[in-house]
Motif scaffolding. Structure first.
Motif, PDB file in Angstrom:
ATOM      1  N   LYS A 114     -10.361   5.128  -3.436  1.00  0.00           N
ATOM      2  CA  LYS A 114      -9.769   4.344  -2.721  1.00  0.00           C
ATOM      3  C   LYS A 114      -8.699   4.814  -1.913  1.00  0.00           C
ATOM      4  O   LYS A 114      -8.759   4.497  -0.334  1.00  0.00           O
ATOM      5  CB  LYS A 114      -8.980   3.261  -3.754  1.00  0.00           C
ATOM      6  CG  LYS A 114     -10.122   2.477  -4.425  1.00  0.00           C
ATOM      7  CD  LYS A 114      -9.519   1.293  -5.040  1.00  0.00           C
ATOM      8  CE  LYS A 114      -8.512   1.493  -6.129  1.00  0.00           C
ATOM      9  NZ  LYS A 114      -8.852   2.557  -7.006  1.00  0.00           N
ATOM     10  N   THR A 115      -7.846   5.733  -2.458  1.00  0.00           N
ATOM     11  CA  THR A 115      -6.714   6.018  -1.419  1.00  0.00           C
ATOM     12  C   THR A 115      -7.053   6.892  -0.342  1.00  0.00           C
ATOM     13  O   THR A 115      -6.786   6.760   0.762  1.00  0.00           O
ATOM     14  CB  THR A 115      -5.780   6.614  -2.390  1.00  0.00           C
ATOM     15  OG1 THR A 115      -5.089   5.700  -3.435  1.00  0.00           O
ATOM     16  CG2 THR A 115      -4.492   7.334  -1.561  1.00  0.00           C
ATOM     17  N   THR A 116      -7.809   7.961  -0.819  1.00  0.00           N
ATOM     18  CA  THR A 116      -8.482   8.787   0.257  1.00  0.00           C
ATOM     19  C   THR A 116      -9.193   8.099   1.440  1.00  0.00           C
ATOM     20  O   THR A 116      -9.141   8.403   2.567  1.00  0.00           O
ATOM     21  CB  THR A 116      -9.232  10.016  -0.241  1.00  0.00           C
ATOM     22  OG1 THR A 116      -8.540  10.711  -1.174  1.00  0.00           O
ATOM     23  CG2 THR A 116      -9.755  10.911   0.887  1.00  0.00           C
ATOM     24  N   ILE A 138      -0.273   4.681  -2.782  1.00  0.00           N
ATOM     25  CA  ILE A 138       1.083   5.464  -2.606  1.00  0.00           C
ATOM     26  C   ILE A 138       2.210   4.698  -1.822  1.00  0.00           C
ATOM     27  O   ILE A 138       3.431   4.806  -2.093  1.00  0.00           O
ATOM     28  CB  ILE A 138       0.600   6.725  -1.628  1.00  0.00           C
ATOM     29  CG1 ILE A 138      -0.418   7.610  -2.341  1.00  0.00           C
ATOM     30  CG2 ILE A 138       1.722   7.612  -1.104  1.00  0.00           C
ATOM     31  CD1 ILE A 138      -1.013   8.723  -1.734  1.00  0.00           C
ATOM     32  N   GLU A 139       1.710   3.899  -0.968  1.00  0.00           N
ATOM     33  CA  GLU A 139       2.521   3.160   0.432  1.00  0.00           C
ATOM     34  C   GLU A 139       2.036   1.945   0.747  1.00  0.00           C
ATOM     35  O   GLU A 139       0.650   1.981   0.994  1.00  0.00           O
ATOM     36  CB  GLU A 139       3.376   4.346   1.058  1.00  0.00           C
ATOM     37  CG  GLU A 139       2.363   4.779   1.985  1.00  0.00           C
ATOM     38  CD  GLU A 139       2.627   6.006   2.815  1.00  0.00           C
ATOM     39  OE1 GLU A 139       3.914   6.226   3.022  1.00  0.00           O
ATOM     40  OE2 GLU A 139       1.770   6.557   3.493  1.00  0.00           O
ATOM     41  N   THR A 140       2.804   1.289   1.469  1.00  0.00           N
ATOM     42  CA  THR A 140       2.683   0.323   2.266  1.00  0.00           C
ATOM     43  C   THR A 140       3.005   0.897   3.929  1.00  0.00           C
ATOM     44  O   THR A 140       4.359   1.145   3.984  1.00  0.00           O
ATOM     45  CB  THR A 140       3.013  -0.954   2.366  1.00  0.00           C
ATOM     46  OG1 THR A 140       2.375  -1.426   1.042  1.00  0.00           O
ATOM     47  CG2 THR A 140       2.717  -1.941   3.411  1.00  0.00           C
ATOM     48  N   VAL A 141       2.176   0.888   4.632  1.00  0.00           N
ATOM     49  CA  VAL A 141       2.594   1.178   6.148  1.00  0.00           C
ATOM     50  C   VAL A 141       2.505   0.283   7.087  1.00  0.00           C
ATOM     51  O   VAL A 141       1.503  -0.249   7.383  1.00  0.00           O
ATOM     52  CB  VAL A 141       1.750   2.462   6.418  1.00  0.00           C
ATOM     53  CG1 VAL A 141       2.349   3.090   7.896  1.00  0.00           C
ATOM     54  CG2 VAL A 141       1.644   3.778   5.550  1.00  0.00           C
ATOM     55  N   GLY A 143       3.712  -0.225  11.018  1.00  0.00           N
ATOM     56  CA  GLY A 143       4.150   0.721  12.152  1.00  0.00           C
ATOM     57  C   GLY A 143       4.715   2.067  11.514  1.00  0.00           C
ATOM     58  O   GLY A 143       3.897   2.861  11.308  1.00  0.00           O
ATOM     59  N   GLU A 144       5.942   2.250  11.941  1.00  0.00           N
ATOM     60  CA  GLU A 144       6.832   3.626  11.416  1.00  0.00           C
ATOM     61  C   GLU A 144       7.273   3.338  10.181  1.00  0.00           C
ATOM     62  O   GLU A 144       7.935   4.447   9.712  1.00  0.00           O
ATOM     63  CB  GLU A 144       7.489   4.091  12.645  1.00  0.00           C
ATOM     64  CG  GLU A 144       7.259   4.255  14.145  1.00  0.00           C
ATOM     65  CD  GLU A 144       6.082   5.287  14.136  1.00  0.00           C
ATOM     66  OE1 GLU A 144       6.305   6.316  13.300  1.00  0.00           O
ATOM     67  OE2 GLU A 144       4.916   5.036  14.722  1.00  0.00           O
ATOM     68  N   GLU A 145       7.218   2.073   9.359  1.00  0.00           N
ATOM     69  CA  GLU A 145       8.018   2.068   8.424  1.00  0.00           C
ATOM     70  C   GLU A 145       6.894   2.441   7.430  1.00  0.00           C
ATOM     71  O   GLU A 145       5.776   1.953   7.082  1.00  0.00           O
ATOM     72  CB  GLU A 145       8.343   0.607   8.255  1.00  0.00           C
ATOM     73  CG  GLU A 145       9.238   0.279   7.096  1.00  0.00           C
ATOM     74  CD  GLU A 145       9.534  -1.098   6.857  1.00  0.00           C
ATOM     75  OE1 GLU A 145      10.454  -1.621   5.958  1.00  0.00           O
ATOM     76  OE2 GLU A 145       9.239  -2.078   7.517  1.00  0.00           O
ATOM     77  N   HIS A 146       7.513   3.018   6.195  1.00  0.00           N
ATOM     78  CA  HIS A 146       6.696   3.403   5.177  1.00  0.00           C
ATOM     79  C   HIS A 146       7.318   2.856   3.808  1.00  0.00           C
ATOM     80  O   HIS A 146       8.833   3.306   3.437  1.00  0.00           O
ATOM     81  CB  HIS A 146       6.551   5.024   4.930  1.00  0.00           C
ATOM     82  CG  HIS A 146       5.561   5.578   5.985  1.00  0.00           C
ATOM     83  ND1 HIS A 146       4.265   6.112   5.979  1.00  0.00           N
ATOM     84  CD2 HIS A 146       5.843   5.689   7.325  1.00  0.00           C
ATOM     85  CE1 HIS A 146       3.895   6.393   6.799  1.00  0.00           C
ATOM     86  NE2 HIS A 146       4.837   6.134   7.830  1.00  0.00           N
ATOM     87  N   ILE A 147       6.871   2.063   3.049  1.00  0.00           N
ATOM     88  CA  ILE A 147       7.387   1.077   1.898  1.00  0.00           C
ATOM     89  C   ILE A 147       6.732   1.927   0.536  1.00  0.00           C
ATOM     90  O   ILE A 147       5.637   1.690   0.597  1.00  0.00           O
ATOM     91  CB  ILE A 147       7.159  -0.139   1.966  1.00  0.00           C
ATOM     92  CG1 ILE A 147       7.646  -0.800   3.437  1.00  0.00           C
ATOM     93  CG2 ILE A 147       7.834  -0.880   0.961  1.00  0.00           C
ATOM     94  CD1 ILE A 147       7.245  -2.199   3.963  1.00  0.00           C
ATOM     95  N   PRO A 148       7.488   2.528  -0.233  1.00  0.00           N
ATOM     96  CA  PRO A 148       6.823   3.098  -1.459  1.00  0.00           C
ATOM     97  C   PRO A 148       6.047   1.821  -2.415  1.00  0.00           C
ATOM     98  O   PRO A 148       6.667   0.866  -2.320  1.00  0.00           O
ATOM     99  CB  PRO A 148       8.160   3.719  -2.217  1.00  0.00           C
ATOM    100  CG  PRO A 148       8.923   4.183  -1.183  1.00  0.00           C
ATOM    101  CD  PRO A 148       8.784   2.903  -0.429  1.00  0.00           C
ATOM    102  N   ALA A 149       5.058   2.270  -2.874  1.00  0.00           N
ATOM    103  CA  ALA A 149       4.127   1.333  -3.630  1.00  0.00           C
ATOM    104  C   ALA A 149       4.830   1.029  -5.136  1.00  0.00           C
ATOM    105  O   ALA A 149       4.972   1.989  -5.716  1.00  0.00           O
ATOM    106  CB  ALA A 149       2.860   1.266  -3.605  1.00  0.00           C
ATOM    107  N   ALA A 150       4.836  -0.242  -5.531  1.00  0.00           N
ATOM    108  CA  ALA A 150       4.993  -0.378  -6.950  1.00  0.00           C
ATOM    109  C   ALA A 150       3.579  -0.560  -7.723  1.00  0.00           C
ATOM    110  O   ALA A 150       3.328  -0.258  -8.818  1.00  0.00           O
ATOM    111  CB  ALA A 150       5.823  -1.734  -7.329  1.00  0.00           C
ATOM    112  N   ASN A 151       2.758  -1.331  -6.974  1.00  0.00           N
ATOM    113  CA  ASN A 151       1.363  -1.790  -7.447  1.00  0.00           C
ATOM    114  C   ASN A 151       0.506  -1.323  -6.517  1.00  0.00           C
ATOM    115  O   ASN A 151       0.567  -1.392  -5.461  1.00  0.00           O
ATOM    116  CB  ASN A 151       1.220  -3.074  -7.777  1.00  0.00           C
ATOM    117  CG  ASN A 151       2.153  -3.529  -9.093  1.00  0.00           C
ATOM    118  OD1 ASN A 151       2.289  -2.858 -10.168  1.00  0.00           O
ATOM    119  ND2 ASN A 151       2.919  -4.759  -8.713  1.00  0.00           N
ATOM    120  N   THR A 152      -0.775  -0.802  -6.841  1.00  0.00           N
ATOM    121  CA  THR A 152      -1.798  -0.763  -5.862  1.00  0.00           C
ATOM    122  C   THR A 152      -1.891  -1.861  -4.903  1.00  0.00           C
ATOM    123  O   THR A 152      -2.168  -1.622  -3.604  1.00  0.00           O
ATOM    124  CB  THR A 152      -3.306  -0.192  -6.632  1.00  0.00           C
ATOM    125  OG1 THR A 152      -3.143   0.944  -7.519  1.00  0.00           O
ATOM    126  CG2 THR A 152      -4.352  -0.130  -5.524  1.00  0.00           C
TER     127      THR A 152
END
Length: 486
Positions: A114-116, A138-141, A143-152
């Motif tokens: 899924k991730t790849t 891994i993250e929510t993206v 725009g330029e903001e990257h938010i670390p993920a807690a759940n898939t």
């Protein structure tokens, strides 16, 4: 927004009058209750929101949404629904003014890949000028903001909030990983995906607080194909037809077998100094040559999935080829150039199944030696340690046992468990508790033609010890080691 407006598409029974009020916030966490809010009572593994219905009334909530009868003081409107999780999804979509209607939405489900796949799709679409948001492991993206993920797959309120922020940021598309838990708990309810993707299915996520059985796991994956317009499935997977049983979407297939609508032909392994990859010809629904700098048959499937999706966007062939060639995913068979003599990579493989798949794939490239460096997390199943030790002992020429996230356990105790698994094999190993020193050993002892895997941490940039997370990024460790050696 009034109660009537936010509940326009919700089926409910009105248990207590009080409609017509303005809703100031949509809340499902009792700690965030405020006057005028609509409180949705969610049942969780460790709590039940219905226990806080009376508190919500006392704090002057405008409305309370329940799935069972509750006794509360007069004041708020009380709406009874069949499933409050599904209700939360529909209410969240309405609260954020149905942002999915302003995006092309792509949902990817399956056990692996899924991730790849989401990163590859994002790379191709952006190469052709699309602005793409992403939600994943891994993250929510945005725009330029990257938010670390807690759940898939985040809670439905967050999904809709992210969609709205993507629209406001100018995104025209969102590609997201859709977990079985996300489907089971209606985290992606309240809208219809434009494209739904099935990668593959293996027994996983079965146990307490997850799925009761493989059959339930499979059924939850299949929910995506009753909630999308076009379904794109891996026809080579043994469970493909079971997953789409009862589907309401049009279906396209991809794979290596000849019955696939889009198929990979003439597959060959590609090797260059410090890099491993795969090349093939895509035929059927489109004709093009593809090369990806990520090894293994699963890379064929991941990239073929991306081609199958992006074909629907009318992306030119050259854009797809160039984007796939340079697509990278942090911590997923991530090549780190250290030497022309050997290949070094970082991967998230953190259980026996994923480690076996990775090492088996790398064996196909006939390395001088296959070196596997890994540890196991503390306060987790000891069985995983035995299994991973046995897998590495059987498939790697040398195992370097080290520390991962020891949490509240002693690193040496975890290493001793891993050694019990390796003891069942004839595999050679060394043990070096300090992960940086273990990586230094791998690099300084690298030989011509070796393939070295740093497994388990992947995209993580920390090490968890005694309840505290310390900064630790393997890329930075490698850079430090190379600088010290020079």
């Amino acid at each position: 927004m009034t109660i009537e407006q936010i509940t326009e598409q919700l089926e409910y029974e009105l248990l207590a009058a009080g409609m017509g009020k303005e809703v100031t916030a949509l809340v499902y966490d009792s700690r965030k209750l405020e006057p005028g809010c609509m409180f949705v009572c969610i049942r969780g593994a460790n709590f039940d929101g219905h226990d806080f219905a009376e508190e919500a009334a006392k704090k002057q909530a405008a409305a309370i949404v329940v799935q069972q009868d509750v006794q509360i003081p007069q004041g708020p409107a009380v709406l009874k629904v069949a499933d409050t999780r599904l209700a939360l999804a529909k209410l969240s979509a309405a609260w954020f003014c149905h942002p999915a209607r302003e995006l092309k939405t792509i949902g990817v489900t399956g056990t692996k890949g899924k991730t790849t796949t989401t990163y590859m799709i994002k790379s191709i679409l952006e190469s052709a000028g699309h602005k793409v948001g992403m939600i994943g492991t891994i993250e929510t993206v945005i725009g330029e903001e990257h938010i670390p993920a807690a759940n898939t797959t985040p809670e439905s309120y967050l999904v809709q909030q992210y969609f709205r922020r993507m629209v406001d940021a100018g995104c025209d598309t969102c590609v997201m990983e859709v977990s079985s838990q996300g489907l089971k708990m209606h985290r992606v309810g309240g809208f219809v995906f434009d494209i739904g993707i099935f990668t593959n299915l293996e027994p996983d996520h079965i146990g307490p607080n997850e799925h009761a059985s493989f059959e339930e796991y499979l059924a939850c994956k299949g929910m995506l194909f009753r909630q999308c317009k076009t379904g794109i499935i891996n026809i080579d997977d043994a469970h493909a037809y079971e997953v789409i049983k009862g589907h309401t979407c049009s279906i396209e297939t991809y794979g290596i077998s000849k019955q696939a609508d889009l198929l990979a032909q003439d597959i060959r392994l590609v090797k260059s100094p410090g890099c491993l990859g795969v090349a093939y010809h895509a035929g059927g629904l489109c004709e093009m040559d593809v090369e990806v700098d990520v090894p293994g048959t699963f890379s064929v499937y991941n990239s073929l999935t991306a081609v199958a999706v992006c074909r629907h966007f009318g992306i030119p062939e050259e854009n797809m080829k160039k984007a796939l060639k340079k697509a990278r995913v942090k911590g997923r068979i991530e090549m780190v150039k250290v030497s022309d003599d050997f290949t070094l990579m970082i991967d998230y493989a953190h259980n026996a199944m994923s480690l076996k798949s990775l090492l088996t794939t790398l064996r196909e490239y006939e390395p001088g030696r296959l070196v596997c460096l890994f540890g196991c997390g503390g306060n987790r199943s000891r069985l995983r340690r035995y299994e991973m030790g046995e897998v590495s002992g059987n498939l790697a020429d040398l195992t370097i046992i080290t520390s991962d996230n020891p949490r509240y356990e002693k690193p040496q105790a975890i290493i001793d468990d891993i050694k019990q698994g390796i003891a069942k094999t004839n595999g050679e190993y060394v043990e070096i508790i300090d992960r940086k020193e273990a990586i230094r050993y791998a690099i300084t002892h690298g030989r011509q033609g070796d393939v070295i895997v740093l497994a388990g941490k992947g995209h993580e940039d920390y090490q968890e010890i005694e309840g505290k997370k310390y900064p630790m990024d393997e890329r930075e460790l490698i850079a430090d080691i190379l600088a010290e050696l020079s």
